[in-house]
Design a protein around this motif. Structure first.
Motif, PDB file in Angstrom:
ATOM      1  N   TRP A  71      -4.999  38.424 -33.420  1.00 16.74           N
ATOM      2  CA  TRP A  71      -3.900  37.507 -33.105  1.00 16.74           C
ATOM      3  C   TRP A  71      -3.684  36.522 -34.254  1.00 16.74           C
ATOM      4  N   LYS A 117       6.967  33.265 -33.176  1.00 17.60           N
ATOM      5  CA  LYS A 117       5.975  34.302 -32.884  1.00 17.60           C
ATOM      6  C   LYS A 117       4.643  33.981 -33.560  1.00 17.60           C
ATOM      7  N   ALA A 150       1.246  33.520 -31.483  1.00 20.63           N
ATOM      8  CA  ALA A 150       0.072  34.337 -31.802  1.00 20.63           C
ATOM      9  C   ALA A 150      -1.151  33.458 -32.059  1.00 20.63           C
TER      10      ALA A 150
END
Length: 220
Positions: free
Chosen positions: A116, A152, A156
Motif C-alpha cells: 500500500w 489515491k 493508499a
C-alpha cells in the motif's frame, strides 16, 4: 552511509542464499534490504549495483512464488529503485511496470502494508509527472498514468497506516503529500501522529527529527 544492522542482516541472508539459492524468504529479504540500503548510498555506481542485485533476487523469488504478495512487492520495489537511477524512458517504463506487481501483491494479501505504501508512491509520482513526462507516458503506456491521483496516494498511505500503524515512514510520506497540497491541518496532524510513535532505529530517529523540525517551522 549504510546502517550496520541492515548490513549484518543482508550478509546473513546472502550467506543463506549461497547455501540454498532458492530460499524464498532469504531472496525477498535480501532484495528488500538491497533496495533500502541503496537509498543511502551516494556513489551512483555502487547504488546501481545494489539495485541490480535487488532486482535479480526479486526475479528469483518471483519465479518461485509468482502469486505471493512478498515476491510481487519486491519486484515492484526493485523496479522502482532501478527506475530512479535510469534515463527518462527507462525510468517511466520501470515506474509503469511497478503497477501490475503491486496489484498482484494486494490481490494476494490486501493487508500488505508495504505494498500500500509503495502504491501510494506510485500514484503520487504518476499524478505529478512534468509535462514532458506526462506526454511520453501517454504515448508509451496509454492512459495508465490517468489512473493515478494525489487522493489515491493519500488513501493508499492511510491504508498502509491502518495495517501497520507503527511505521513512521508512512506518516512522513503522508505529511509531505499534505504539505505539497497545502492541506495544513492534515499536514500538522500527521506530523503529530508521527512524533507520538516510539522510534528506535537510526532511520526512524532521523525521520522523527525531520518531522519535529517541519512541525516547529510551521508553528513559528
Amino acid at each position: 552511509m549504510v546502517s550496520y544492522r541492515d548490513s549484518e542482516a543482508l550478509a546473513m541472508y546472502e550467506e543463506v542464499l549461497q547455501a540454498v539459492p532458492d530460499n524464498y524468504t532469504a531472496l525477498c529479504k535480501a532484495s528488500f534490504l538491497r533496495c533500502r540500503m541503496g537509498e543511502r548510498i551516494t556513489d551512483e555506481g555502487t547504488r546501481i549495483a545494489f539495485y541490480s542485485k535487488a532486482k535479480e533476487y526479486a526475479a528469483r523469488a518471483y519465479s518461485l512464488k509468482p502469486a505471493d504478495a512478498d515476491a510481487n512487492y519486491v519486484m515492484a520495489l526493485s523496479l522502482g529503485a532501478m527506475a530512479m537511477v535510469s534515463g527518462p524512458k527507462q525510468r517511466l517504463t520501470g515506474i509503469n511496470q511497478m503497477k501490475s506487481f503491486l496489484d498482484a501483491a494486494l490481490a494476494s494479501n490486501s493487508k500488505h502494508a508495504d505494498s500500500w505504501h509503495l502504491l501510494a508512491r506510485w500514484n503520487y509520482k504518476m499524478a505529478n509527472l512534468n509535462f514532458a513526462e506526462s506526454v511520453a507516458a501517454k504515448m508509451m503506456f496509454g492512459g495508465v498514468c490517468d489512473e493515478a491521483s494525489n487522493q489515491k496516494a493519500i488513501e493508499a498511505l492511510q491504508t498502509a497506516i491502518k495495517y501497520n500503524p507503527n511505521n513512521i515512514q508512512y506518516y512522513f510520506d503522508l505529511a509531505m503529500i499534505y504539505k505539497d497540497l497545502k492541506q495544513n491541518d492534515a499536514f500538522t496532524g500527521t506530523l503529530e501522529q508521527a512524533l507520538a510513535l516510539e522510534v528506535t532505529t537510526r532511520d526512524e530517529l532521523e525521520l522523527s527529527r525531520r518531522c519535529r523540525i517541519m512541525l516547529q517551522q510551521y508553528q513559528k
